[in-house]
Scaffold this active site. Structure first.
Site, PDB file in Angstrom:
ATOM      1  N   SER A   1      -5.205  -4.528  -2.100  1.00 21.01           N
ATOM      2  CA  SER A   1      -5.726  -5.649  -1.319  1.00 21.01           C
ATOM      3  C   SER A   1      -5.049  -6.955  -1.733  1.00 21.01           C
ATOM      4  O   SER A   1      -5.185  -7.397  -2.877  1.00 21.01           O
ATOM      5  CB  SER A   1      -7.242  -5.777  -1.517  1.00 21.01           C
ATOM      6  OG  SER A   1      -7.886  -4.570  -1.182  1.00 21.01           O
TER       7      SER A   1
ATOM      8  N   GLU B   1       3.936  -6.809   3.937  1.00 22.64           N
ATOM      9  CA  GLU B   1       3.340  -8.093   4.304  1.00 22.64           C
ATOM     10  C   GLU B   1       4.074  -8.653   5.517  1.00 22.64           C
ATOM     11  O   GLU B   1       5.312  -8.653   5.556  1.00 22.64           O
ATOM     12  CB  GLU B   1       3.440  -9.108   3.160  1.00 22.64           C
ATOM     13  CG  GLU B   1       2.786  -8.687   1.856  1.00 22.64           C
ATOM     14  CD  GLU B   1       1.276  -8.602   1.918  1.00 22.64           C
ATOM     15  OE1 GLU B   1       0.700  -9.071   2.920  1.00 22.64           O
ATOM     16  OE2 GLU B   1       0.671  -8.064   0.982  1.00 22.64           O
TER      17      GLU B   1
ATOM     18  N   ARG C   1      -4.883   1.535  -0.466  1.00 23.08           N
ATOM     19  CA  ARG C   1      -4.824   0.091  -0.281  1.00 23.08           C
ATOM     20  C   ARG C   1      -4.706  -0.692  -1.575  1.00 23.08           C
ATOM     21  O   ARG C   1      -5.460  -0.462  -2.521  1.00 23.08           O
ATOM     22  CB  ARG C   1      -6.062  -0.398   0.480  1.00 23.08           C
ATOM     23  CG  ARG C   1      -5.969  -1.872   0.864  1.00 23.08           C
ATOM     24  CD  ARG C   1      -7.229  -2.378   1.540  1.00 23.08           C
ATOM     25  NE  ARG C   1      -7.046  -3.747   2.023  1.00 23.08           N
ATOM     26  CZ  ARG C   1      -8.018  -4.573   2.373  1.00 23.08           C
ATOM     27  NH1 ARG C   1      -9.279  -4.158   2.292  1.00 23.08           N
ATOM     28  NH2 ARG C   1      -7.755  -5.794   2.777  1.00 23.08           N
TER      29      ARG C   1
ATOM     30  N   ASN D   1       2.327  -0.656   5.306  1.00 22.53           N
ATOM     31  CA  ASN D   1       2.636  -1.051   3.929  1.00 22.53           C
ATOM     32  C   ASN D   1       3.532  -2.273   3.976  1.00 22.53           C
ATOM     33  O   ASN D   1       4.583  -2.250   4.623  1.00 22.53           O
ATOM     34  CB  ASN D   1       3.351   0.098   3.209  1.00 22.53           C
ATOM     35  CG  ASN D   1       3.922  -0.324   1.860  1.00 22.53           C
ATOM     36  OD1 ASN D   1       3.367  -1.172   1.172  1.00 22.53           O
ATOM     37  ND2 ASN D   1       5.044   0.273   1.485  1.00 22.53           N
TER      38      ASN D   1
ATOM     39  N   CYS E   1       0.831  -1.189   0.000  1.00 21.55           N
ATOM     40  CA  CYS E   1       0.000   0.000   0.000  1.00 21.55           C
ATOM     41  C   CYS E   1       0.871   1.247   0.000  1.00 21.55           C
ATOM     42  O   CYS E   1       2.087   1.180  -0.131  1.00 21.55           O
ATOM     43  CB  CYS E   1      -0.900   0.011   1.250  1.00 21.55           C
ATOM     44  SG  CYS E   1      -1.843  -1.519   1.494  1.00 21.55           S
TER      45      CYS E   1
ATOM     46  N   ASP F   1      -3.087  -9.560   7.851  1.00 23.80           N
ATOM     47  CA  ASP F   1      -1.784  -9.565   8.513  1.00 23.80           C
ATOM     48  C   ASP F   1      -1.545  -8.255   9.245  1.00 23.80           C
ATOM     49  O   ASP F   1      -0.749  -8.193  10.186  1.00 23.80           O
ATOM     50  CB  ASP F   1      -0.667  -9.839   7.507  1.00 23.80           C
ATOM     51  CG  ASP F   1      -0.612  -8.808   6.390  1.00 23.80           C
ATOM     52  OD1 ASP F   1      -1.680  -8.334   5.957  1.00 23.80           O
ATOM     53  OD2 ASP F   1       0.488  -8.488   5.906  1.00 23.80           O
TER      54      ASP F   1
ATOM     55  N   GLY G   1      13.953 -12.544  -7.536  1.00 21.43           N
ATOM     56  CA  GLY G   1      15.176 -13.073  -6.947  1.00 21.43           C
ATOM     57  C   GLY G   1      16.106 -12.020  -6.393  1.00 21.43           C
ATOM     58  O   GLY G   1      17.300 -12.300  -6.195  1.00 21.43           O
TER      59      GLY G   1
END
Length: 644
Positions: free
Chosen positions: A55, A80, A53, A78, A2, A102, A364
């Site tokens: 989502s 994860e 946001r 912002n 976000c 989360d 990666g």
């Protein structure tokens, strides 16, 4: 993933037009969160959060932000938190969860652990948490700088945002930071917490910031230490790495929306794509970019090999000089300020392609800095081997490679002859820090174009040396660890800057499973002669996954790192564009630049150099932001859409 922003007053006064200012900040970052906007304002109107946001987890309104927590807390976040399920389970009896997001796991962790809560978060994040009971703002950035956090102190207020441009309406004037500019001209990225915008700082990776009682405290909560465990043999190291990286890939795939993969044709992205497919076959799309106008810029056959190996459909962005001309100003705008090299352009284009198919993509990033993937490491060791062989000292200390072992690998340096010529033209066998600085210094041929008398070059050297020679982080004598540590601390955040901005320009979340702190902490214990055995780049990683990666990938000696055919384009429309840009009246009035020398270089050159890239990026940046100063100032009094 976000966009976050907010304002906190240092005084007991209300923030004037707080709601309007928060809406403005949301508008400037709307590309980061196309799925919704939110604003939270404290009861006394002294604190406010904004949020746009994207989502990914918990798609319902219960996952919207800013999010209110128990005990009078609020959060704008912002990123994860990959271990959110485990955190929620551990707090299930002490915290009343209202969502499946989360985000709420951060509020619960803070409620349980207080300011020690960051040690329990596993993921990529930048957030601000308001604790009403303590009248305390707690801000944090993830361990590696995957997610951005900028802040500004102005007129009795603390402003923060995901992107530096979001803070520009609130600065007194848009100016260039001289020390940051000297860093950029040297490395093409900045060291420390400074940015190219004067007075706008970034919260450093692995740091937290607390605003309380009118003061600011910034402190480090995590760092990497190269505590080498020489008792480990290669087989044990391989077993541990596979276990950790497999687990990291597993948790990085937690999502309520489809995921895809970047595929460059190199070791790192190929490995992550294959591991991801073993965890979830729905990760079935991969994305690649190439240039077909000229030979030598097409790595798609390697990407196709891995796509087939991992049962993925490969989507390819074919890029041209018209794409470059149509998008380069957008690239610099979304970067906020230029960092790293021309790879930001193809990254922008491939991210645009990926966003048309998925909302999350795995990459990666980090493998080169962790496992030693840059050819300059080999060149640096080549010089040290020559010196050690002459002195008869290469068996003393951790030299990692010997003259005999390194010779078969020198073919990898074939394309680096110009770099080698520059590397050795002004010195040989100096101290290790001076030698490495010479390898990464981009300013060696800019004396005519830059007014260095107005900049502090020695300050750049001092900042570099403090990081490179840090005994706090690297306590042993391995040259390899010192080089990779500097790149991990300085180059990697710049590359992650590009990764974040180019993906979020299109509302796309980019995840990097190699940058998981259990993986990094373990890798820092692995002896250099395991990681870089006999001068083999990424020896450890390739050995660990020799049964997983196709041999055509592991045995490649021509990996290019997303090059752009700017040399070829320079003879046509791109060259005309560059000449016109520097011929403008605005360009002729820039501070720190000798525009006449720049124009002479452009007009007399048939090649597009890395130097030219740095100067071009800076001029576009100044046109995008410095020359639009009045537009940004007017935003405070008007409802203004994005400037680009």
């Amino acid at each position: 993933m976000c966009g976050i922003a907010g304002i906190v007053s240092f005084t007991r006064d209300k923030v004037i037009d707080l709601g309007h200012k928060l809406d403005l900040m949301n508008n400037l970052q709307s590309h980061r969160g196309p799925d919704g906007k939110g604003v939270w304002i404290s009861g006394d109107c002294r604190t406010g959060f904004a949020h746009t946001r994207l989502s990914i987890i918990d798609l319902d309104k219960s996952g919207s932000q800013p999010m209110a927590g128990e005990n009078n807390t609020a959060l704008t976040f912002n990123g994860e938190i990959y271990n959110y399920l485990e955190l929620k389970q551990s707090f299930s009896k002490s915290y009343r969860f209202r969502s499946t997001s989360d985000t709420e796991s951060i509020l619960a962790a803070y409620d349980h652990y207080g300011l020690d809560f960051l040690a329990y978060l596993r993921g990529m994040f930048a957030f601000a948490l308001w604790d009403e009971k303590k009248h305390r703002l707690v801000c944090a950035r993830d361990r590696f700088g995957i997610k951005p956090f900028y802040y500004l102190i102005q007129d009795g207020c603390f402003y923060f945002a995901s992107e530096a441009k979001t803070l520009l309406p609130f600065v007194n004037s848009i100016e260039t930071d001289k020390d940051a500019l000297a860093d950029y001209l040297t490395f093409q990225y900045c060291l420390g917490d400074q940015t190219l915008f004067k007075n706008i700082k970034q919260l450093m990776p692995g740091h937290m910031l607390v605003v309380q009682d009118g003061s600011i405290q910034v402190k480090r909560y995590w760092d990497v230490h190269y505590e080498i465990n020489h008792e480990q043999n290669e087989a044990n190291c391989i077993s541990t790495l596979r276990e950790l990286l497999d687990d990291s890939t597993r948790v990085h795939m937690r999502s309520d929306v489809p995921l895809g993969s970047y595929l460059s044709g190199g070791v790192d992205s190929s490995l992550i794509a294959i591991l991801a497919s073993r965890h979830d076959q729905s990760n079935s799309k991969a994305f690649h970019g190439r240039f077909l106008q000229y030979p030598g810029y097409d790595e798609s056959p390697y990407a196709q090999t891995v796509a087939e190996e991992s049962n993925k459909e490969l989507f390819i962005s074919d890029m041209t000089d018209d794409d470059f001309l149509n998008n380069i100003e957008k690239v610099i705008y979304h970067l906020d300020y230029p960092v790293a090299g021309p790879g930001s352009f193809p990254q922008y284009m491939v991210s645009k392609l990926a966003s048309q198919h998925v909302k999350v993509v795995l990459g990666g990033q980090g493998g080169d800095e962790i496992f030693g993937g840059y050819a300059r490491y080999l060149l640096a060791y080549f010089e040290q081997c020559i010196k050690a062989a002459i002195d008869g000292t290469y068996k003393n200390g951790n030299f990692v490679v010997t003259p005999e072992s390194i010779i078969p690998n020198l073919g990898l340096l074939r394309e680096y002859k110009p770099l080698m010529k520059m590397f050795w033209q002004d010195g040989l066998f100096e101290s290790l820090d001076k030698r490495y600085l010479r390898l990464i210094d981009r300013s060696a041929d800019m004396d005519g174009e830059i007014s260095w008398q107005d900049l502090d070059r020695q300050g750049v050297v001092d900042r570099f040396s403090a990081i490179f020679n840090s005994t706090r982080n690297v306590k042993h004598e391995a040259y390899f660890d010192s080089m990779t540590h500097f790149d991990f601390k300085c180059l990697l955040p710049a590359l992650l800057h590009v990764e974040d901005r180019m993906s979020m320009a299109h509302g796309l979340e980019s995840r990097v499973p190699m940058l998981d702190h259990p993986v990094i902490e373990f890798a820092a214990t692995v002896p250099a002669d395991v990681k870089f055995k006999n001068g083999h780049m990424k020896h450890f990683l390739k050995q660990a996954y020799s049964d997983v990666l196709p041999s055509s990938i592991t045995e490649r000696r021509d990996k290019m790192g997303f090059p752009v055919p700017l040399n070829e384009w320079f003879s046509g429309k791109v060259g005309d564009y560059v000449r016109d840009l520097f011929a403008s009246q605005k360009a002729s009035n820039r501070d720190y630049f000798n525009v006449n020398a720049i124009q002479e270089h452009i007009n007399g050159s048939t090649r597009f150099s890395r130097k030219m890239w740095g100067l071009l990026s800076l001029e576009i940046w100044q046109q995008q932001f410095h020359d639009k100063q009045s537009e940004y100032k007017s935003m405070i009094n008007n409802t203004v859409e994005l400037v680009n």
